[in-house]
Design an enzyme around this catalytic site. Structure first.
Site, mmCIF file in Angstrom:
data_model
loop_
_atom_site.group_PDB
_atom_site.id
_atom_site.type_symbol
_atom_site.label_atom_id
_atom_site.label_comp_id
_atom_site.label_asym_id
_atom_site.label_seq_id
_atom_site.Cartn_x
_atom_site.Cartn_y
_atom_site.Cartn_z
ATOM 1 N N GLY A 137 24.612 -86.812 51.910
ATOM 2 C CA GLY A 137 23.985 -87.532 53.232
ATOM 3 C C GLY A 137 22.522 -87.395 53.201
ATOM 4 O O GLY A 137 21.788 -87.913 54.074
ATOM 5 N N GLU A 138 22.085 -86.177 52.424
ATOM 6 C CA GLU A 138 20.854 -85.617 52.688
ATOM 7 C C GLU A 138 19.742 -86.824 51.814
ATOM 8 O O GLU A 138 20.080 -87.124 50.941
ATOM 9 C CB GLU A 138 20.388 -84.434 52.251
ATOM 10 C CG GLU A 138 21.161 -83.448 53.134
ATOM 11 C CD GLU A 138 20.877 -81.887 52.584
ATOM 12 O OE1 GLU A 138 19.864 -81.692 52.025
ATOM 13 O OE2 GLU A 138 21.843 -81.220 52.757
ATOM 14 N N SER A 139 18.642 -87.421 52.514
ATOM 15 C CA SER A 139 17.665 -88.323 51.858
ATOM 16 C C SER A 139 17.409 -87.589 50.498
ATOM 17 O O SER A 139 17.277 -88.500 49.601
ATOM 18 C CB SER A 139 16.727 -88.819 52.927
ATOM 19 O OG SER A 139 15.891 -87.565 53.263
ATOM 20 N N LYS A 191 18.660 -85.580 48.232
ATOM 21 C CA LYS A 191 19.680 -85.657 47.443
ATOM 22 C C LYS A 191 19.841 -86.997 46.938
ATOM 23 O O LYS A 191 20.127 -87.168 45.922
ATOM 24 C CB LYS A 191 20.926 -85.132 47.971
ATOM 25 C CG LYS A 191 20.676 -83.443 48.268
ATOM 26 C CD LYS A 191 21.983 -82.873 48.663
ATOM 27 C CE LYS A 191 22.079 -81.308 48.676
ATOM 28 N NZ LYS A 191 23.279 -80.687 49.227
ATOM 29 N N ILE A 192 20.013 -88.062 48.221
ATOM 30 C CA ILE A 192 20.132 -89.284 47.597
ATOM 31 C C ILE A 192 19.352 -89.601 46.738
ATOM 32 O O ILE A 192 19.410 -90.579 45.710
ATOM 33 C CB ILE A 192 20.399 -90.211 49.109
ATOM 34 C CG1 ILE A 192 21.177 -90.010 49.731
ATOM 35 C CG2 ILE A 192 20.177 -91.830 48.524
ATOM 36 C CD1 ILE A 192 21.340 -90.614 51.114
#
Length: 1428
Positions: free
Chosen positions: A644-646, A648-649
C-alpha cells in the site's frame, strides 16, 4: 446384358455367361450412354413443362431454341457416337450442358433440381476417376457451378429441395475417387457453401437443417481423413512462415468464382447470406496467407488449416451473433457451439496424431481451440460440456505430448471446478464433468502421466492429487442415500486403482525405490532430465522433483508463519544456499504455491538492498515477450499483493517496467515510459473499480493524462484506447485471491500459459511399468479405502458390491506388491467390519442371517482371499482376521482341517487324544477340530436338529429359504480356504508369520486361574491349536516363533490347577512340537527339551489326569529322537519325566519301556545321560506299583550299564592322549560311583528278591570294573559310602523291622557279607598300598564282628555264625599269602598285625592258629602277659 456400376460399393449384377466377357466393356459404354441420355431427357422434360422453355423465341428474324436446350440436344446427338472408352472422353463434353442449367439464373427450382440430380447420378458412377482425361478441370467446373448455383424460387419447398440436392452433389464430389484432384481453394469453397446452406436452413424446415449439418459433417470427415496420408505441404508451400495472422484469403482470382448466393426471386433478389461476423471461411484477422499457386494445387494441409481455423472461429463468433427467432426447437445458445464442436471433434478423431506433424493445425489446437474450450467448458449447458470433454479426451489420446499445460488448465479450471457443487455448478454439470473424469481415468496411462508431468513439476499444480481427492470425496454419501454420482466417482477411483494393479501384472515390480535426499544445494528451478523417454532417467528425476516440491510446500508453510524461519528451514533442507542469493529467493517466491501473498509483497517492496535485488530477480522470472502492457501487469500482480505504501509501489513497478521494456519495447521509447504508463494503469484501475470514486475517469481524461510520456512524445491513441477499454472491462486485482484452489481462466492467464508452454519440460509418456505407482498409491490409498468402504456399506445392489470388491482386491494387490503393510492392515480392518462376524450377534440364527447377507458373505470371501494371497504383508490385520475365524469357529462353521498342522492324517489319527482323522470336507463342518471341546453348535448339527422330530418339543421343518441360506453359507466358507492360511504358513514372510503367531496368542487371551467360561476356554483351545499348527509347519523358522509359543504354553501350564482341554492341548502340543522338531533343529534342541520342564511343574491334579498320555508322548519322543538328544540338561529333563511315571501304575509300564529303549544294550547311553538314566532306573527299581520282576529288570538295566563305562574307558585310552584319557576315566569313575550308589539304595528294598538281586548286581558292578581303572581314593570312598553303608543299613533293618516288612533278612545279610569279602579280596593288592588301608581293614573286621553277633528276631543266625569265620579265615589266608598280613617287628611296632589279631580273636579265636599254626601259642602267651 452389360454390368452397370450405379454407385461405388453396390455390387454389379452379372447375368451374362463367360463367353460374353469380351463384350462387357462395350455394353458398359452403351449403358453409360443410355444413362446420360435418360438424364438429358429428364431435364428437357421438366424444362418443356414450363411455358417459358416450351416455345420458341425470336432472335432477329428466326425462331430459335434457347441455348440451354440446344446444348442438351447437341449432347444427346453426340452421346451414342462416342466410340472410345469413357475414361478417354473429356468429362466437360457431357457435364457442361447440365452445369449450364445449374448456373443459369433463368431456370426455376424444379429444373435446377433435376439437373443437380442428373449431375449427382453421373458423379456416383465410376466414370470420373484419376485415369479420366481432364478430370481435374471437370471437378473444378462441377464445384464452381454448384457453389454458384442460381435459380428462381417459386415456393419454399422447391427451394429446400434444390438446397438439399446441392449438398448431395457437393458431398458426392468429396467422396468421388477424383476428389483428390480438387484444389485447396475448391475444398474451402465447398465447406463455405455447405455452411451457408446450414445457416440459411435455420429459417427453413427441420429436414433441410439436419441434412445440411449432416452433409457438412461428412465433408469435414472426408477432408480430415486424408490428413494422415498427406505430406507436410506447409514447409515449402507458404509464402511466409509467420504464425496465424495476416491477410484474408483472396477469392476470385486464383480459382473459381466464390459466390454462394442463392437467387430467391425472378427479379434477382438475394437470400440473406451469413453475417460476416460469423467467421466465414477465409475472412477475419487470424486467417493465413497462402501462395495462390498453393491454393490451386490438389487439396491438402492448407485447406485443412483454413477449415480448422474456420471451425474454431465459429466458437469465437457465437457471443457476437444476433439472430432472430427461428423455427427449429434447438436452443440457440447451444446450437452453434454444439455444431462447431461436433465438427472439430470429427476433425481431431480423423486427424489423430498426424496433427502433430503440421505445426499450423497444432498451433490452432494449442491456442485458439483450447482457449475456446476453456471458455465454453464453464457453460451451463451439459450438452456443450459433454462435447468439450469428448474433444479433450481425443486430444489427450492423440496430442497430449503437445498439450501439457493446456490439459492442466482444463482440469484445474473446468473439471475440478464443475465436478463439485461448491463452485455453483448444477447437478447436470457435475455429472457430466464426473463422467468425463471417469473416462480419463479409464485410460490406464492418464493418472500416471498427470502425476509425472504436473504433480512432479514445481511450476504446475497437483492435478493427480486433486483429481484423486475429488473422486474419493465424491464417492462419499454424506448424509444422503447412495446416488449415481457416488457410483460414478467410485468407478473412476477403482479404474485408477485397477490400472495400478494391471501395471503390476504387466511386469515384475521394480525394486523398491530409494528415498530421495538432497545432500547439497542445487538450484531447484534448473533441475533437468537427460532423457525424458528413458524410465531409468526420468523416474528418479520426477521423484526428486516431487520431493523438492513437497519440501517447498513445507517451506511455504514455515514462511507464512515466520518468513525468516521459513528461509532458514529451506536452507537446512538444501533448497536454498547456505548464503542466500537474490535469484534463489526470487525463484522460491515465483514457483512455490501456497505462499502468503501479503508477505511476499512486503518482502519484495522492502527498501533493504537484498530485497531490492530479489525484486529485480523476481521480475526477471516473467516472460513478457510480445505481451500487452496491461496483460503483463495483471500477470505480475497476480503473484503477490501490491504493497500500500507509495515508495514500495514505485520500487515494484520500476522492476516490472524494466523487465517489460527489456522484452517488449515495440511502442515504448524507454523503461521510464513503461513505468509512467504502468502507474497510470494502476490509477485508472483504482478510479474505475473503487466504489468510493464517484466521478470516473473518461477515455479522454486517460489519454490526456498520458501525453508526452513516451520520451517526450505521445503514445498512439488507439493503443491508449485499447488499454483504457481493457482496464474498464476487466479489473486488475491488486489484492489477489489467497490460495484459490481452482482459479478461473482469464485472457491474461491464457497468454501467460501460452508463453510458458514454449518453455515447459517435455511431456513424459508412461509405459506399462509401475515406476511411480508406489508414490501415487501412498497419496491416495487412505481416502480410496475409506471411499470404497463407505459405498460398500451403503450399497444395496450386487453390481455395486462386485465393483467395491474389485477395488478392495486391487488395493490389496498394490499394497502387497509395493510393501505397504500399513495400508493392507487398514484394508483388512475395514473389510472385517463388513463381514458382520465381529458384530454382536442379535439374530436368533446368526448362521442363517449370514447366509442371507450377500454383502457379508462377499466381504468374508474377500478378507480370506487377501489373507491367502497377500498374507506376507499383513501385520496388525491378523488380529481382525482371527476375530473373524473365531466367530466362524463359535458358530461351528469351520472345517476341522483348519486346526491341523498339515501332517499326514494317518499320523494324526494314530495319536491318542486326537480323535478321528481330520477331513477337509465342509460337510463335516460340525465336527470338532483336533482335541477341541465343542458345543453342539455346528452348522450341520443345527440343521439336523431342525430336520429331526423331538418328542418333547416338535420342531418345524426348515423352509426353502433357510436351506438356501445354509447352502450359501457352506459355499462361502468353502471359497474362503481358511485352512490354507495356516497350512501354507510356511510360505509367509518372517514378519508376517510372527505377527500371525502374536495375534493367535492375543486372541487366546491370558489364562486365568480358576474356572473360565466354556466359550473362553473353547476359544483359547482353538487358538492354541492354530498356534501349534503354524509352529509345526514352520520348523525351519522355529527360532522366530519359539519364544512366544513357549511363553504362552508356560502361562497356561503355570496357571492351570485343574484338568481341562486347554492345559491338555498345551502339554501335548508342546510334546508334539518337541517330537517333530528335534530332528531338524539341533541348535534349538536344548531349548525345546528345557521347555518340557513345564510338564514337571504341572499341578498334581493335572499331572495325575494326563500322566499316561504324557508318558506315551515322551516315549514317542525318546524313541524317535534319542539320537538327537545330546545335552546333559536335555536328558535330565527326559529322564525326570520318565522317573515320575514310576509312581503311576497306568503310566509306569510305558515309561519303563522308554527307559528300556534308552539303556538296553547301551545303544543310547552316553556320558551325557548315564547318571540321569541310572537314577531313573533306580526309581523304577524302587517303585512298587508294578510286579517285582520289573524292578529286577530295572536293576539289570543299572548293572548292565557298567559295560558302557568299560567301553568308554577303553575308547578313551585308545583314542585320546594320556592327560585327556585320565580326565575321561576320572569322569567315568564318578559315573560308576553314582551307579553303585543307586544300587546301594535298591539293596535296602523291602522285597527280598529285589533286594538280593540288587546286592548281586552291586557286587558285579564293584568287581567287574578292572578295565575302568578306578582310583584308589575313589575305592576308599566307595567302601565308606556304599559297601560299609549298605552293610550297616541292612544290619539296622534286620534288627529294627519286623519279619512282615522285610522277609528273610538272613539271606540278604549273607549276600552282603559275601559282597564285602569278594570286593575286598579283589581289591586287596591295590588297596594294601594306600596309607589308610589299616583303617579300611579294621572297618571290614568291625562289620564281620557285628554280623557275627547280630540277632535276627532275637536269636543269632546259624548261617552267619558259620559264614563269618569262614570268610574271615579265607581273607586272612589270602592276606598272609599276599604278604599283606605279616609281622614286621617283634617289638610291637606293627599295629596292623596286632590290631588284626585283636579283632580276629574277638570274632573267632581259633582262626589265628588255623591261619598261622606256628605262632599261635606264642602270640597267646604274649597277650596273656600283657593283660596280666
Amino acid at each position: 446384358m452389360g454390368r452397370l456400376k450405379l454407385q461405388p460399393g453396390i455390387k454389379a449384377i452379372e447375368e451374362e455367361p463367360e463367353e460374353y466377357e469380351n463384350t462387357i466393356s462395350d455394353r458398359d459404354k452403351a449403358a453409360i450412354g443410355c444413362m446420360i441420355n435418360s438424364e438429358i431427357g429428364a431435364v428437357l422434360a421438366v424444362m418443356r413443362r414450363n411455358v417459358r422453355w416450351g416455345g420458341r423465341y425470336m432472335s432477329g428474324d428466326d425462331q430459335l431454341e434457347h441455348t440451354l436446350i440446344q446444348s442438351l440436344k447437341a449432347l444427346r446427338r453426340q452421346i451414342f457416337s462416342l466410340q472410345q472408352s469413357w475414361h478417354t472422353v473429356n468429362p466437360t463434353v457431357y457435364l457442361q450442358p447440365f452445369l449450364d442449367v445449374i448456373r443459369s439464373d433463368e431456370t426455376g427450382a424444379p429444373i435446377t433440381g433435376v439437373a443437380l440430380s442428373s449431375l449427382y447420378k453421373i458423379l456416383t458412377l465410376d466414370v470420373l476417376d484419376l485415369n479420366t482425361v481432364n478430370v481435374e478441370d471437370a471437378m473444378h467446373l462441377v464445384v464452381d457451378a454448384v457453389t454458384s448455383c442460381r435459380f428462381e424460387v417459386t415456393d419454399p419447398a422447391s427451394e429446400e429441395v434444390v438446397l438439399m440436392k446441392i449438398l448431395q452433389v457437393l458431398l458426392a464430389c468429396m467422396k468421388s475417387k477424383a476428389s483428390v484432384m480438387l484444389s485447396n481453394q475448391h475444398v474451402c469453397t465447398i465447406v463455405n457453401t455447405c455452411f451457408r446452406v446450414v445457416h440459411q436452413a435455420g429459417n427453413k424446415g427441420e429436414l433441410l437443417q439436419r441434412m445440411a449439418r449432416h452433409t457438412l459433417h461428412e465433408i469435414v470427415r472426408c477432408i480430415f481423413s486424408h490428413l494422415p496420408d498427406v505430406a507436410n505441404q506447409e514447409i515449402n508451400g507458404l509464402t511466409d512462415d509467420n504464425s496465424f495472422g495476416g491477410k484474408q484469403l483472396e477469392n476470385g482470382n486464383g480459382g473459381s468464382e466464390f459466390d454462394s448466393n442463392f437467387v430467391s426471386n425472378a427479379t434477382g433478389g438475394m437470400v440473406p447470406t451469413m453475417n460476416e461476423n460469423l467467421g466465414v471461411l477465409g475472412t477475419g484477422k487470424d486467417t493465413v496467407s497462402y501462395d495462390l499457386n498453393l491454393m490451386t494445387e490438389p487439396y491438402g494441409v492448407p485447406c485443412m488449416v483454413e477449415i480448422f481455423h474456420f471451425l474454431c472461429s465459429l466458437l469465437n463468433a457465437v457471443e457476437h451473433m444476433t439472430i432472430g427467432p427461428r423455427a427449429n426447437n434447438i436452443a440457440y445458445d447451444e446450437d452453434v457451439p454444439l455444431f462447431a464442436l461436433g465438427l472439430i471433434n470429427s476433425a481431431i478423431e480423423l486427424g489423430g496424431t498426424s496433427i502433430r506433424r503440421h505445426p499450423r493445425i497444432l498451433s490452432l489446437v494449442q491456442d485458439e481451440l483450447f482457449r475456446n474450450l476453456m471458455q465454453f467448458g464453464l457453460s451451463t449447458s451439459p450438452l456443450i460440456l459433454s462435447m468439450i470433454c469428448s474433444i479433450v479426451l481425443n486430444l489427450y489420446q492423440h496430442l497430449r505430448t503437445e498439450l501439457k499445460l493446456q490439459l492442466e488448465a482444463f482440469f484445474s479450471c473446468v473439471i475440478l471446478r464443475l465436478a463439485q457443487s461448491r463452485y455453483g455448478a448444477s447437478y447436470q454439470q457435475q455429472e457430466v464433468a464426473m463422467e468425463a473424469l471417469v473416462d480419463f481415468c479409464r485410460l490406464k496411462s492418464f493418472m500416471v502421466e498427470m502425476y509425472a508431468n504436473l504433480d512432479c513439476d514445481i511450476t504446475c499444480s497437483n492435478i493427480f492429487e486433486d483429481l484423486a481427492s475429488l473422486l474419493s470425496r465424491s464417492a462419499f454419501p454424506v448424509n444422503c442415500p447412495l446416488s449415481a454420482m457416488h457410483i460414478l466417482a467410485l468407478d473412476g477411483l477403482i479404474a485408477v486403482i485397477q490400472g495400478m494393479a494391471e501395471r503390476i501384472s504387466n511386469a515384475s515390480v521394480s525394486s523398491e525405490l530409494a528415498p530421495v535426499n538432497l545432500e547439497e544445494y542445487t538450484p531447484f528451478w534448473m533441475v533437468k532430465c537427460d532423457n525424458y523417454s528413458d524410465p531409468d532417467y526420468w523416474v528418479p528425476f520426477v521423484r526428486r522433483r516431487k520431493y523438492i516440491k513437497k519440501r517447498l510446500m513445507i517451506g511455504a508453510d514455515h514462511f507464512n508463519r515466520d518468513p525468516k524461519k521459513g528461509l532458514e528451514f529451506l536452507q537446512g533442507t538444501h533448497l536454498l544456499p547456505v548464503k542466500l542469493d537474490p535469484q534463489s529467493v526470487a525463484c522460491f517466491f515465483r514457483y512455490t504455491a501456497g505462499l502468503d501473498k501479503n508477505l511476499v509483497g512486503d518482502f519484495l517492496g522492502n527498501h533493504d538492498e537484498f530485497c531490492v535485488l530479489v525484486l529485480h530477480e523476481f521480475a526477471g522470472t516473467f516472460d513478457f515477450q510480445d505481451m500487452n502492457l496491461d496483460t503483463a501487469l495483471r500477470l505480475f500482480l497476480e503473484t503477490f499483493r501490491l504493497p500500500g505504501e507509495s515508495q514500495k509501489i514505485q520500487r515494484v513497478l520500476e522492476a516490472f517496467s524494466e523487465r517489460y521494456y527489456e522484452q517488449s519495447p515495440q511502442i515504448l521509447a524507454n523503461k521510464d515510459a513503461a513505468l509512467l504508463l504502468s502507474y497510470s494503469l494502476i490509477m485508472l484501475n483504482t478510479d474505475q473499480h473503487n466504489v468510493q470514486v464517484k466521478k470516473k475517469m473518461t477515455e479522454e481524461d486517460f489519454i490526456k493524462n498520458n501525453r508526452h510520456i513516451n520520451g517526450g512524445n505521445d503514445l498512439p491513441r488507439d493503443f491508449l484506447c485499447e488499454l483504457y477499454d481493457s482496464i474498464c472491462k476487466n479489473e486488475i486485482r491488486t489484492i489477489p485471491d489467497q490460495n484459490v484452489t481452482f482459479p478461473e481462466m482469464n485472457p491474461s492467464r491464457w497468454i501467460d500459459l501460452m508463453h510458458k508452454s514454449k518453455k515447459t519440460a517435455p511431456f513424459i509418456l508412461s509405459d506399462s511399468k509401475s515406476h511411480l505407482d508406489r508414490d501415487m498409491f501412498a497419496v491416495m490409498s487412505g481416502p480410496t479405502i475409506a471411499a470404497i468402504s463407505v459405498v460398500f456399506d451403503h450399497a444395496e445392489l450386487e453390481d455395486v458390491f462386485h465393483t467395491c470388491i474389485d477395488g478392495f482386491l486391487a488395493v490389496a494387490k498394490i499394497s502387497a506388491c509395493h510393501h505397504l503393510e500399513d495400508v493392507l492392515d487398514d484394508l483388512v480392518v475395514s473389510l472385517c467390519k463388513f463381514t458382520t462376524l465381529l458384530n454382536p450377534s442379535s439374530a436368533e440364527e446368526p448362521v442363517l442371517a449370514f447366509g442371507d447377507d450377500a454383502k457379508a458373505r462377499m466381504a468374508t470371501i474377500t478378507v480370506f482371499t487377501i489373507a491367502n494371497r497377500y498374507g506376507d504383508f499383513i501385520r496388525a490385520g491378523w488380529r481382525n482376521i482371527l476375530d473373524c475365524i473365531l466367530k466362524l469357529h463359535k458358530l461351528g462353521l469351520l472345517p476341522a482341517r483348519v486346526a491341523s498342522d498339515a501332517a499326514d492324517d494317518s499320523e494324526l489319527s494314530s495319536e491318542p487324544g486326537h480323535g478321528k482323522p481330520l477331513t477337509n470336507s465342509l460337510s463335516n463342518a460340525h465336527m470338532p477340530a483336533v482335541s477341541t471341546p465343542r458345543r453342539s453348535s455346528g452348522l450341520m448339527g443345527r440343521f439336523s436338529q431342525l430336520l429331526s422330530l423331538d418328542t418333547e418339543e416338535p420342531r418345524l421343518q426348515p423352509t426353502e429359504q433357510q436351506l438356501a441360506a445354509h447352502q450359501r453359507t457352506l459355499q462361502t466358507i468353502q471359497k474362503c480356504h481358511i485352512d490354507s492360511i495356516f497350512t501354507e504358513s510356511k510360505f509367509l514372510q518372517a514378519d508376517s508369520l510372527l505377527h500371525l503367531a502374536r495375534a493367535l496368542i492375543w486372541a487366546a487371551g491370558r489364562p486365568q486361574k480358576g474356572n473360565s467360561s466354556p466359550e473362553d476356554e473353547d476359544t483359547a483351545v482353538f487358538c492354541l491349536e492354530l498356534l501349534i499348527a503354524i509352529t509345526l509347519n514352520n520348523r525351519d523358522r522355529i527360532v522366530i516363533l519359539w519364544q512366544g509359543v513357549y511363553e504362552h504354553i508356560a502361562s497356561i501350564v503355570q496357571t492351570t490347577v485343574m484338568p481341562c482341554a486347554l492345559v491338555e492341548k498345551a502339554v501335548f502340543g508342546l510334546l508334539r512340537i518337541c517330537q517333530r522338531l528335534l530332528p531338524y533343529k539341533e541348535n534349538l534342541a536344548d531349548d525345546l527339551l528345557r521347555s518340557l520342564q513345564l510338564v514337571l511343574k504341572l499341578d498334581a491334579r493335572v499331572a495325575d489326569a494326563y500322566c499316561e498320555q504324557i508318558t506315551q508322548e515322551v516315549s514317542r519322543l525318546v524313541k524317535a529322537n534319542a539320537s538327537h538328544i545330546r545335552s546333559q540338561m536335555g536328558w535330565k529333563t527326559i529322564t525326570s519325566l520318565l522317573s515320575i511315571t514310576a509312581r503311576y501304575p497306568e503310566a509306569s509300564e510305558v515309561g519303563f519301556d522308554a527307559l528300556l529303549f534308552i539303556m538296553s544294550d547301551g545303544i543310547n547311553l552316553m556320558p551325557a545321560n548315564f547318571t540321569t538314566c541310572v537314577d531313573a532306573a533306580r526309581q523304577f527299581a524302587e517303585s512298587r506299583v508294578a510286579h517285582a520282576d520289573r524292578s529286577i529288570r530295572a536293576v539289570d538295566l543299572m548293572s548292565g550299564s557298567i559295560s558302557c563305562l568299560i567301553q568308554w574307558a577303553q575308547e578313551a585310552r585308545e583314542a585320546m592322549g594320556e592327560v585327556e584319557a585320565a580326565k575321561t576315566c576320572q569322569d567315568i569313575g564318578e559315573m560308576w560311583l553314582r551307579l553303585v550308589q543307586g544300587l546301594r539304595k535298591v539293596c535296602l528294598d523291602q522285597r527280598e528278591d529285589v533286594r538280593n538281586h540288587a546286592l548281586l548286581s552291586l557286587q558285579m558292578c564293584l568287581t567287574g570294573v578292572d578295565q575302568v581303572n578306578i582310583q584308589h581314593g575313589l575305592w576308599l570312598q566307595c567302601f565308606d559310602m556304599i559297601i560299609f553303608t549298605v552293610l550297616d543299613d541292612l544290619l539296622e533293618i534286620s534288627q529294627g523291622h519286623t519279619q512282615k516288612d522285610f522277609r528273610n533278612m538272613e539271606g540278604t545279610l549273607v549276600l552282603a557279607l559275601k559282597l564285602l569279602s569278594k570286593v575286598f579280596l579283589q581289591l586287596l593288592p591295590e588297596l594294601s598300598q594306600v596309607t589308610s588301608f589299616c583303617k579300611l581293614w579294621l572297618g571290614v573286621l568291625s562289620r564281620m564282628e557285628k554280623y557275627l553277633k547280630v540277632k535276627v528276631r532275637g536269636k543269632k543266625n546259624e548261617k552267619l555264625q558259620e559264614l563269618v569265620p569262614e570268610l574271615l579265615k579265607n581273607i586272612l589266608i589270602i592276606m598272609k599269602n599276599k604278604g599283606v598280613l605279616v609281622q614286621r617287628s617283634a617289638l610291637g611296632g606293627d599295629s596292623l598285625w596286632e590290631l588284626t589279631w585283636l579283632h580276629v580273636n574277638n570274632i573267632a579265636p581259633s582262626i589265628q592258629s588255623e591261619v598261622i599254626p606256628d605262632q599261635g601259642g606264642e602270640q597267646a602267651s604274649a597277650e596273656n602277659q600283657e593283660t596280666g
